[in-house]
Design a protein around this motif. Structure first.
Motif, PDB file in Angstrom:
ATOM      1  N   ARG A   1       0.835  -1.212   0.000  1.00  0.00           N
ATOM      2  CA  ARG A   1       0.000   0.000   0.000  1.00  0.00           C
ATOM      3  C   ARG A   1       0.867   1.257   0.000  1.00  0.00           C
ATOM      4  O   ARG A   1       0.582   2.230  -0.696  1.00  0.00           O
TER       5      ARG A   1
ATOM      6  N   PRO B   1      -4.856   5.392  -2.897  1.00  0.00           N
ATOM      7  CA  PRO B   1      -3.770   4.688  -2.197  1.00  0.00           C
ATOM      8  C   PRO B   1      -2.936   5.600  -1.306  1.00  0.00           C
ATOM      9  O   PRO B   1      -2.334   5.131  -0.340  1.00  0.00           O
TER      10      PRO B   1
ATOM     11  N   GLY C   1      -2.230   4.475   2.178  1.00  0.00           N
ATOM     12  CA  GLY C   1      -0.841   4.040   2.385  1.00  0.00           C
ATOM     13  C   GLY C   1       0.051   5.101   2.996  1.00  0.00           C
ATOM     14  O   GLY C   1       1.149   4.794   3.456  1.00  0.00           O
TER      15      GLY C   1
END
Lengths: 216, 216
Positions: free
Chosen positions: B151, B189, B193
């Motif tokens: 991620r 993301p 992340g």
């Protein structure tokens, strides 16, 4: 020396948009944008299809992958592969200011280290401490070539360029009239940093001389 | 989809020169030479001086360095930075066969995964086992985007291209008529992340819409 093409195009995003005016983060973003310029620094090495010279970013990526590939050939068992890779990713960043110095350019090498030191001061100085010191330490370690990690990193640096020369029929060696002894000397880090690759290198050097890619 | 320029120039060093006919080593050398071709795969993203498109090798290096830079922003404390970097160095290798698929090319994305799977089979299959499986596992992990490492790797992949778009006045976004919602979706993301980068991304998206780089 092949200078970085300076397009005079300085890029900046509005610093006023940095969340909370965070200085450390702002400098990280500035560094990330600044190192884009390394994509304009070209080396003597040519791509395998011989269509153009390789740039220093492409070389850095290629040798970082080669460190992953050949990790088992590093001397001893205690080599920290992650530090090798981080060194290799950063080792050429100074060429943004200092340009690439051809490894057989004896004139250019006279002031290469001084030029690169100035570049390291400026470029890593973009970052806030302690990150600036952390990145600079990786570059210094590579330059000193004393730790097992740095020696293996140097071996990867030399081996990739050497393979490119062999696989392109010594086009760059022939253009510069390079001799066997020069390449043997240049490849010493492979002997020290990755002994098992060294016998391959010696065989390829013999082959290159036999084919006329290198002068005897 | 931007195809890799296939120069039809296959390079091989004489396998007879491999020390002891070592199959594993021979395949490592073949892989190292083969991936040189990724330097011919161009992406939609342009360099910051706008002189040309970026290639996938340059992008891979840039985001590997960005993972070093922004490691502190990865979620939790247990992220293995070395695995993130190794994933990023390899994640685009499949584009040698599959080409780069523009992230907003809905047609190209229909068979993107199938094309990339075939490419992964061929390219990582150049290597001997267990190294082939080890490299393939890094690529599979990135593709699945499930682990914290994958991620964060995706966040770095998206963030660099996003910054390039912002710093070049949305030249590529404007050429393709990209809308705010598309970029917001693409940047998810980063939220997952690297949460601390997300507020910067949101601010830059607002700014880009305000300046007309992105359609509302």
């Amino acid at each position: 020396m092949m200078p970085t093409r300076d397009t005079g195009h300085r890029v900046a995003l509005d610093p006023g948009l940095i969340p909370g005016g965070n200085d450390r983060f702002s400098r990280q973003v500035e560094f990330l944008l600044e190192i884009d310029r390394l994509k304009h620094t070209f080396r003597q090495t040519i791509l395998l299809d011989r269509s153009r010279h390789e740039n220093s970013v492409e070389h850095s990526w290629h040798i970082a992958v080669s460190a992953m590939l050949f990790a088992e050939h590093a001397e001893g068992d205690g080599v920290d592969l992650c530090r090798v890779i981080r060194m290799l990713l950063l080792h050429d960043v100074v060429e943004i200011d200092a340009g690439d110095t051809y490894c057989y350019d004896e004139q250019g090498k006279l002031d290469q280290h001084a030029r690169e030191l100035r570049a390291a001061d400026r470029l890593f100085g973009i970052l806030a401490e302690p990150q600036a010191a952390e990145f600079r330490a990786l570059w210094d370690e590579f330059e000193a070539a004393e730790t097992a990690e740095a020696r293996f990193a140097h071996a990867m640096d030399r081996f990739q360029a050497f393979l490119h020369n062999c696989a392109t029929e010594g086009q760059v060696w022939r253009a510069h009239g390079i001799r066997r002894a020069q390449v043997e000397e240049r490849m010493r880090p492979v002997e020290r940093g990755a002994p098992l690759l060294w016998s391959y290198v010696r065989t390829l050097i013999d082959d290159a001389v036999g084919r006329g890619y290198l002068l005897p």
